[in-house]
Design a protein around this motif. Sequence first.
Motif, mmCIF file in Angstrom:
data_model
loop_
_atom_site.group_PDB
_atom_site.id
_atom_site.type_symbol
_atom_site.label_atom_id
_atom_site.label_comp_id
_atom_site.label_asym_id
_atom_site.label_seq_id
_atom_site.Cartn_x
_atom_site.Cartn_y
_atom_site.Cartn_z
ATOM 1 N N TYR A 60 0.841 -1.197 0.000
ATOM 2 C CA TYR A 60 0.000 0.000 0.000
ATOM 3 C C TYR A 60 0.882 1.255 0.000
ATOM 4 O O TYR A 60 0.939 1.977 0.993
ATOM 5 C CB TYR A 60 -0.923 0.003 1.215
ATOM 6 N N PRO A 61 1.572 1.529 -1.100
ATOM 7 C CA PRO A 61 2.479 2.672 -1.104
ATOM 8 C C PRO A 61 1.740 4.009 -1.076
ATOM 9 O O PRO A 61 0.678 4.159 -1.680
ATOM 10 C CB PRO A 61 3.258 2.507 -2.405
ATOM 11 N N ILE A 62 2.332 4.942 -0.366
ATOM 12 C CA ILE A 62 1.904 6.342 -0.394
ATOM 13 C C ILE A 62 2.961 7.061 -1.222
ATOM 14 O O ILE A 62 4.157 6.985 -0.923
ATOM 15 C CB ILE A 62 1.800 6.935 1.021
ATOM 16 N N VAL A 63 2.521 7.731 -2.283
ATOM 17 C CA VAL A 63 3.444 8.346 -3.227
ATOM 18 C C VAL A 63 3.124 9.825 -3.369
ATOM 19 O O VAL A 63 1.963 10.203 -3.553
ATOM 20 C CB VAL A 63 3.346 7.655 -4.610
ATOM 21 N N GLU A 64 4.161 10.630 -3.277
ATOM 22 C CA GLU A 64 4.035 12.067 -3.520
ATOM 23 C C GLU A 64 4.443 12.355 -4.963
ATOM 24 O O GLU A 64 5.519 11.951 -5.401
ATOM 25 C CB GLU A 64 4.947 12.866 -2.585
ATOM 26 N N LEU A 65 3.550 13.022 -5.697
ATOM 27 C CA LEU A 65 3.885 13.523 -7.026
ATOM 28 C C LEU A 65 4.179 15.012 -6.901
ATOM 29 O O LEU A 65 3.414 15.742 -6.266
ATOM 30 C CB LEU A 65 2.719 13.334 -7.999
ATOM 31 N N ALA A 66 5.280 15.447 -7.490
ATOM 32 C CA ALA A 66 5.629 16.865 -7.514
ATOM 33 C C ALA A 66 5.921 17.238 -8.960
ATOM 34 O O ALA A 66 6.940 16.821 -9.516
ATOM 35 C CB ALA A 66 6.838 17.142 -6.631
ATOM 36 N N LEU A 67 5.020 17.967 -9.578
ATOM 37 C CA LEU A 67 5.217 18.418 -10.948
ATOM 38 C C LEU A 67 5.813 19.814 -10.899
ATOM 39 O O LEU A 67 5.242 20.728 -10.301
ATOM 40 C CB LEU A 67 3.887 18.435 -11.707
ATOM 41 N N ARG A 81 -4.439 15.734 -15.121
ATOM 42 C CA ARG A 81 -4.525 14.674 -16.143
ATOM 43 C C ARG A 81 -3.771 13.428 -15.703
ATOM 44 O O ARG A 81 -4.239 12.306 -15.902
ATOM 45 C CB ARG A 81 -3.971 15.173 -17.482
ATOM 46 N N PHE A 82 -2.596 13.606 -15.097
ATOM 47 C CA PHE A 82 -1.806 12.457 -14.641
ATOM 48 C C PHE A 82 -2.550 11.694 -13.544
ATOM 49 O O PHE A 82 -2.604 10.465 -13.555
ATOM 50 C CB PHE A 82 -0.444 12.899 -14.123
ATOM 51 N N VAL A 83 -3.114 12.412 -12.592
ATOM 52 C CA VAL A 83 -3.861 11.771 -11.510
ATOM 53 C C VAL A 83 -5.079 11.050 -12.079
ATOM 54 O O VAL A 83 -5.364 9.905 -11.714
ATOM 55 C CB VAL A 83 -4.259 12.801 -10.434
ATOM 56 N N ASN A 84 -5.796 11.695 -12.991
ATOM 57 C CA ASN A 84 -6.976 11.064 -13.592
ATOM 58 C C ASN A 84 -6.616 9.795 -14.353
ATOM 59 O O ASN A 84 -7.390 8.834 -14.355
ATOM 60 C CB ASN A 84 -7.706 12.045 -14.506
#
Length: 136
Positions: A60-67, A81-84
């Motif tokens: 169950y990874p928790i991942v931070e996206l930083a664009l 768009r990436f999240v969708n």
Amino acid sequence: MTQPVERDFPDIERLLAAVFAPLLGGDEHVGNEAPDNLEAVVPFLRVMRVGGPRTALYDYPIVELALLTAEDVDGLPMLSRFVNLLLDKPPPHAALDYVDCDPGPRELAWGDNDAVRHWGATLFLETRKVRLVPLP
């Protein structure tokens, strides 16, 4: 006698980088840390696992996206768009069983560099063991 099939949980940072790299223009635009020449490679998506539990069957990874972008108008719609893409069914990779995003895409502070804008989202994922094959 046949050899057992080796299975393990996917490296979630590499898996998501492989999903997003073609959308950003190549591998140099995705990684788990911002490069020194950041302004030359924006947009850049930092994908970083920051935690999450694991059982014998599921991770169950928790991942931070930083664009990181140069323009304030590009970041939020691009990250959305990436999240969708991850939230849509079917997911972009068979190892992803569940994806949730909370908090959703939003603008965040990014140090003292006024030339770079920072957009973030936190993903909660569920993955299962998969047959090990090398990722590109």
